[in-house]
Design an enzyme around this catalytic site. Structure first.
Site, PDB file in Angstrom:
ATOM      1  N   HIS A   1       0.826  -1.208   0.000  1.00 35.60           N
ATOM      2  CA  HIS A   1       0.000   0.000   0.000  1.00 35.60           C
ATOM      3  C   HIS A   1       0.859   1.257   0.000  1.00 35.60           C
ATOM      4  CE1 HIS A   1       0.833   1.065   4.199  1.00 35.60           C
ATOM      5  NE2 HIS A   1       0.744  -0.228   4.469  1.00 35.60           N
TER       6      HIS A   1
ATOM      7  N   HIS B   1       0.676  -5.509   2.608  1.00 34.91           N
ATOM      8  CA  HIS B   1       1.470  -4.737   3.557  1.00 34.91           C
ATOM      9  C   HIS B   1       2.926  -5.204   3.577  1.00 34.91           C
ATOM     10  CE1 HIS B   1      -2.405  -3.259   5.114  1.00 34.91           C
ATOM     11  NE2 HIS B   1      -2.797  -4.464   4.752  1.00 34.91           N
TER      12      HIS B   1
ATOM     13  N   GLU C   1      -1.410  -6.730   7.684  1.00 37.68           N
ATOM     14  CA  GLU C   1      -0.072  -6.422   8.189  1.00 37.68           C
ATOM     15  C   GLU C   1       0.213  -7.232   9.450  1.00 37.68           C
ATOM     16  OE1 GLU C   1       2.911  -5.912   8.155  1.00 37.68           O
ATOM     17  OE2 GLU C   1       3.181  -3.756   7.803  1.00 37.68           O
TER      18      GLU C   1
ATOM     19  N   ARG D   1      -6.044   0.934   3.974  1.00 36.25           N
ATOM     20  CA  ARG D   1      -4.940   1.467   3.186  1.00 36.25           C
ATOM     21  C   ARG D   1      -4.586   0.564   2.006  1.00 36.25           C
ATOM     22  NH1 ARG D   1      -3.308  -0.248   8.264  1.00 36.25           N
ATOM     23  NH2 ARG D   1      -1.397  -1.483   8.482  1.00 36.25           N
TER      24      ARG D   1
END
Length: 247
Positions: free
Chosen positions: A9, A182, A87, A60
């Site tokens: 991202h 991520h 993440e 995100r």
């Protein structure tokens, strides 16, 4: 042959503030939106166009994918989202300033928490404002499965079954797959694909917003070295990621 596109991202609001983010849901910064748009331009210019998209459940990554696919005129492709692409959960570090954490705990402990393969940060309390217990996006999960902290090793443990059971099927069908996720979930996948050792994975930094492409054989093993669609920008971005915490 199958093709895999990995996109970390774009810069988030908390990347901009130099905060540990993990599973906390934050949006892209203005810079991050530009990075996502550039990712889409790179996909279009190189004619590296995905047939299907996988994202985490964090905004995100979803924003990055939407902006990039809009730019590449691929908003119409099928999308699947999974917490397994989230993440790494940074435990009690979530919401903390990286530079302040480095100053408080010292280089060795900071680096261990941030880059160790097997050592997770301290666990987060369930009643912390930065805990995910009770988050609606995980309502279908067993609460015991929602992490309170994770190492990269634990991220790989929850990622690989999803890779093998779900994502791999699309690749084996000959589809070009894009994963918008991520830094740590993508590092875990790259470690698996490239056979990177537990020690050497600490040196791998994935820049924000620059597509990383894998061309795979029929066994989903890379048939050639992976490559970024903008190598120079990727090198600069990776260096910036490596220096986080030193601001």
């Amino acid at each position: 042959m199958p093709k895999l596109i990995l996109v970390r991202h774009g810069q988030s609001e908390w990347n901009e503030k130099n905060l540990f983010t993990g599973w906390v849901d934050v949006r892209l910064s203005a810079v991050g939106e530009k990075e996502a748009k550039r990712a889409g331009q790179l996909l279009k210019e190189s004619n590296t166009l995905p047939d299907v998209l996988y994202t985490s459940k964090l905004s995100r990554a979803i924003q990055t994918a939407n902006i990039a696919l809009s730019e590449a005129d691929r908003l119409w492709i099928p999308v699947t989202r999974s917490w397994r692409l989230n993440e790494r959960h940074y435990g009690a570090l979530q919401g903390k300033d990286k530079a302040a954490t480095l100053a408080e705990y010292g280089e060795e402990k900071f680096t261990t928490w941030r880059r160790s393969f097997a050592v997770p940060p301290p666990t987060i309390a369930d009643d912390s404002e930065f805990s995910q217990k009770g988050d609606a996006r995980y309502k279908d999960m067993d609460p015991k499965v929602i992490p309170s902290t994770e190492s990269l090793s634990l991220v790989i443990d929850r990622l690989l079954p999803y890779w093998e059971d779900v994502i791999a099927k699309d690749l084996l069908d000959g589809k070009t797959v894009m994963i918008a996720a991520h830094g740590n979930s993508l590092r875990g996948l790259v470690k698996h694909l490239e056979g990177i050792s537990d020690d050497d994975i600490a040196k791998l930094n994935i820049p924000t917003g620059i597509p990383l492409v894998f061309e795979l054989d029929e066994n989903l093993v890379p048939s050639k070295p992976s490559y970024y669609l903008d190598p120079e920008a990727a090198a600069a971005g990776a260096a910036a990621v490596a220096n986080q915490g030193k601001k």
